[in-house]
Design an enzyme around this catalytic site. Structure first.
Site, PDB file in Angstrom:
ATOM      1  N   HIS A  69      -6.338  34.629  39.367  1.00  0.00           N
ATOM      2  CA  HIS A  69      -7.214  33.838  40.236  1.00  0.00           C
ATOM      3  C   HIS A  69      -6.417  32.886  41.105  1.00  0.00           C
ATOM      4  O   HIS A  69      -5.368  32.365  40.702  1.00  0.00           O
ATOM      5  CB  HIS A  69      -8.285  33.101  39.422  1.00  0.00           C
ATOM      6  CG  HIS A  69      -7.784  32.064  38.461  1.00  0.00           C
ATOM      7  ND1 HIS A  69      -7.455  30.780  38.851  1.00  0.00           N
ATOM      8  CD2 HIS A  69      -7.593  32.113  37.125  1.00  0.00           C
ATOM      9  CE1 HIS A  69      -7.082  30.082  37.793  1.00  0.00           C
ATOM     10  NE2 HIS A  69      -7.150  30.867  36.737  1.00  0.00           N
ATOM     11  N   ASP A  71      -7.748  30.052  42.621  1.00  0.00           N
ATOM     12  CA  ASP A  71      -8.241  28.677  42.653  1.00  0.00           C
ATOM     13  C   ASP A  71      -7.637  27.830  41.545  1.00  0.00           C
ATOM     14  O   ASP A  71      -7.090  28.336  40.554  1.00  0.00           O
ATOM     15  CB  ASP A  71      -9.768  28.639  42.574  1.00  0.00           C
ATOM     16  CG  ASP A  71     -10.319  29.220  41.280  1.00  0.00           C
ATOM     17  OD1 ASP A  71      -9.767  30.227  40.793  1.00  0.00           O
ATOM     18  OD2 ASP A  71     -11.298  28.670  40.747  1.00  0.00           O
ATOM     19  N   ASP A  95      -1.621  27.423  35.537  1.00  0.00           N
ATOM     20  CA  ASP A  95      -2.945  28.039  35.600  1.00  0.00           C
ATOM     21  C   ASP A  95      -3.391  28.182  37.047  1.00  0.00           C
ATOM     22  O   ASP A  95      -4.143  27.366  37.548  1.00  0.00           O
ATOM     23  CB  ASP A  95      -3.930  27.180  34.811  1.00  0.00           C
ATOM     24  CG  ASP A  95      -5.306  27.796  34.681  1.00  0.00           C
ATOM     25  OD1 ASP A  95      -5.434  29.019  34.875  1.00  0.00           O
ATOM     26  OD2 ASP A  95      -6.261  27.054  34.397  1.00  0.00           O
ATOM     27  N   GLU A 125     -12.619  31.200  39.763  1.00  0.00           N
ATOM     28  CA  GLU A 125     -12.559  31.381  38.312  1.00  0.00           C
ATOM     29  C   GLU A 125     -12.824  30.088  37.557  1.00  0.00           C
ATOM     30  O   GLU A 125     -13.330  30.108  36.426  1.00  0.00           O
ATOM     31  CB  GLU A 125     -11.179  31.937  37.918  1.00  0.00           C
ATOM     32  CG  GLU A 125     -11.067  32.397  36.466  1.00  0.00           C
ATOM     33  CD  GLU A 125     -10.648  31.304  35.482  1.00  0.00           C
ATOM     34  OE1 GLU A 125     -10.738  31.525  34.264  1.00  0.00           O
ATOM     35  OE2 GLU A 125     -10.214  30.222  35.936  1.00  0.00           O
ATOM     36  N   GLU A 126     -12.466  28.945  38.158  1.00  0.00           N
ATOM     37  CA  GLU A 126     -12.523  27.675  37.433  1.00  0.00           C
ATOM     38  C   GLU A 126     -13.908  27.026  37.448  1.00  0.00           C
ATOM     39  O   GLU A 126     -14.088  25.951  36.883  1.00  0.00           O
ATOM     40  CB  GLU A 126     -11.505  26.688  38.031  1.00  0.00           C
ATOM     41  CG  GLU A 126     -10.053  27.132  37.954  1.00  0.00           C
ATOM     42  CD  GLU A 126      -9.493  27.102  36.544  1.00  0.00           C
ATOM     43  OE1 GLU A 126     -10.261  26.839  35.587  1.00  0.00           O
ATOM     44  OE2 GLU A 126      -8.286  27.341  36.384  1.00  0.00           O
ATOM     45  N   GLU A 154      -3.272  35.290  33.063  1.00  0.00           N
ATOM     46  CA  GLU A 154      -3.510  33.950  32.532  1.00  0.00           C
ATOM     47  C   GLU A 154      -2.291  33.499  31.717  1.00  0.00           C
ATOM     48  O   GLU A 154      -1.604  34.324  31.102  1.00  0.00           O
ATOM     49  CB  GLU A 154      -4.744  33.937  31.633  1.00  0.00           C
ATOM     50  CG  GLU A 154      -6.065  34.033  32.372  1.00  0.00           C
ATOM     51  CD  GLU A 154      -6.497  32.699  32.983  1.00  0.00           C
ATOM     52  OE1 GLU A 154      -5.796  31.685  32.786  1.00  0.00           O
ATOM     53  OE2 GLU A 154      -7.539  32.685  33.660  1.00  0.00           O
ATOM     54  N   HIS A 328      -4.988  22.655  33.312  1.00  0.00           N
ATOM     55  CA  HIS A 328      -5.878  21.566  33.737  1.00  0.00           C
ATOM     56  C   HIS A 328      -5.322  20.174  33.453  1.00  0.00           C
ATOM     57  O   HIS A 328      -5.987  19.180  33.750  1.00  0.00           O
ATOM     58  CB  HIS A 328      -7.276  21.691  33.100  1.00  0.00           C
ATOM     59  CG  HIS A 328      -7.954  22.991  33.377  1.00  0.00           C
ATOM     60  ND1 HIS A 328      -9.214  23.284  32.903  1.00  0.00           N
ATOM     61  CD2 HIS A 328      -7.567  24.081  34.084  1.00  0.00           C
ATOM     62  CE1 HIS A 328      -9.570  24.491  33.304  1.00  0.00           C
ATOM     63  NE2 HIS A 328      -8.563  25.002  34.015  1.00  0.00           N
TER      64      HIS A 328
END
Length: 353
Positions: A69, A71, A95, A125-126, A154, A328
């Protein structure tokens, strides 16, 4: 910002990180990915929203998907990227722009892989599933995702993490009767009643099923509690939000049946649910991939988009650079060596004759 796909994977990761792409703002990074891949004659590219799909069409016996992903979560004073010689720091390094950089390098520099490859660089995705680029591709052009096996880039510390656990969130509610707190015996305190919900959770014994030789560890936990009317009122309602992380040998219906039985006597309302994904390590492409990375496989305890592939009938694993525990976090980083290890491992698996 132009992407140089001939650059070292570390430099490419740094360039990607410095293109801000918080969820719902992926246009610039998808434009850059499209501009870099569309001219390559060995790939057929299709764009859906801010998701780019790039495919080889060599007629190989197997097809694999490699997906990542584009984003990130919102900025937290962690841009631009910073390279200290061992770690690359910054938003999205772990990530998962490190994984995206690996996939982009492979897409550009492996024109003749032994397996046909579908590369998917996707948006959303987030955040809520309605924005997820994989979901949108599956709905609008499902044939683009047809494959025998999928790898989601991932972060997994450059070790295969197979499948993933499902997740179920429910609101479990204790009810009572309001009264003035000065005359509390005239009412029934729902917050006190919720103590039984918490007692059941405290006594929960985690299920540890073994699937394809991997031990999964389920979890049932209170994550929110809400109750009370005013400081002089006996409350008539208290709700505990519970998150159940269930092993992939249970369906969503089976998970919900377990939770309803566990909280028998209380009102249970589902607020969110997503299925798990079985490891699928018996598939030839999966077995070959595990062998290529040295045979070590761990179970995936969190939920990832491998479950979307499983829903499409495609076995999938997680494999990417970076520690998932750093996702994150403000201090997010990716080890430079893991970027190179992931690229070389996938290059060997896709390129060996």
């Amino acid at each position: 910002m132009a992407l140089d796909l001939t650059a070292d994977v570390v430099a490419l990761t740094e360039t990607l990180v410095n293109i801000e792409s918080v969820s719902l703002d992926e246009r610039a990074i998808c434009d850059a990915v499209e501009a870099a891949l569309a001219p390559l004659t060995h790939l057929k590219t299709v764009r859906i929203g801010n998701t780019l799909v790039a495919r080889t069409e060599l007629g190989r016996a197997e097809r694999v998907v490699i997906a990542g992903h584009l984003d990130t979560v919102p900025l937290n004073d962690n841009l631009p990227a910073r390279n200290d010689g061992t770690l690359l720091h910054g938003l999205g390094t772990c990530d998962m722009k490190g994984g995206v950089a690996v996939a982009l390098r492979l897409a550009a520099t492996l024109p003749d892989p032994v397996r046909d490859v579908t590369y998917v660089f996707y948006e959303g995705e987030e955040i809520a599933s309605v924005h997820n680029g994989l979901r949108l591709v599956a709905e609008q052009e499902p044939t683009l995702l047809e494959a025998d096996f999928a790898i989601l880039m991932e972060p997994s510390d450059a070790v295969v993490e197979a499948g993933c656990q499902g997740t179920l969130r429910v609101e479990v509610t204790a009810t009572g009767e309001r009264a003035h707190s000065a005359r509390s015996w005239r009412g029934v305190n729902a917050i006190h009643g919720a103590g039984e919900i918490l007692n059941r959770l405290a006594s929960y014994q985690a299920r540890l099923p073994v699937i394809d030789g991997l031990e999964y560890h389920e979890g049932l936990n209170a994550v929110l509690i809400n109750g009370g009317v005013a400081t002089n009122v006996i409350p008539d309602r208290c709700t505990v939000t519970v998150n159940y992380r269930f092993a992939p040998d249970r369906s969503e219906d089976e998970a919900l049946a377990f939770v309803r039985d566990f909280f028998a006597g209380f009102d249970v309302v589902v607020t969110d649910s997503a299925p798990g994904a079985l490891p699928g390590l018996g598939v030839p492409a999966a077995a070959a991939f595990v062998a290529a990375v040295g045979g070590e496989v761990n179970p995936k305890f969190g939920w990832t988009d491998v479950a979307r592939f499983t829903g499409l009938g495609i076995p999938a694993v997680n494999f990417g650079p970076g520690d998932p525990m750093l996702a994150h976090k403000q201090e997010e980083y990716v080890p430079i060596e893991q970027l190179r290890v992931c690229e070389s491992t996938l290059r060997r698996w896709l390129g060996e004759q």
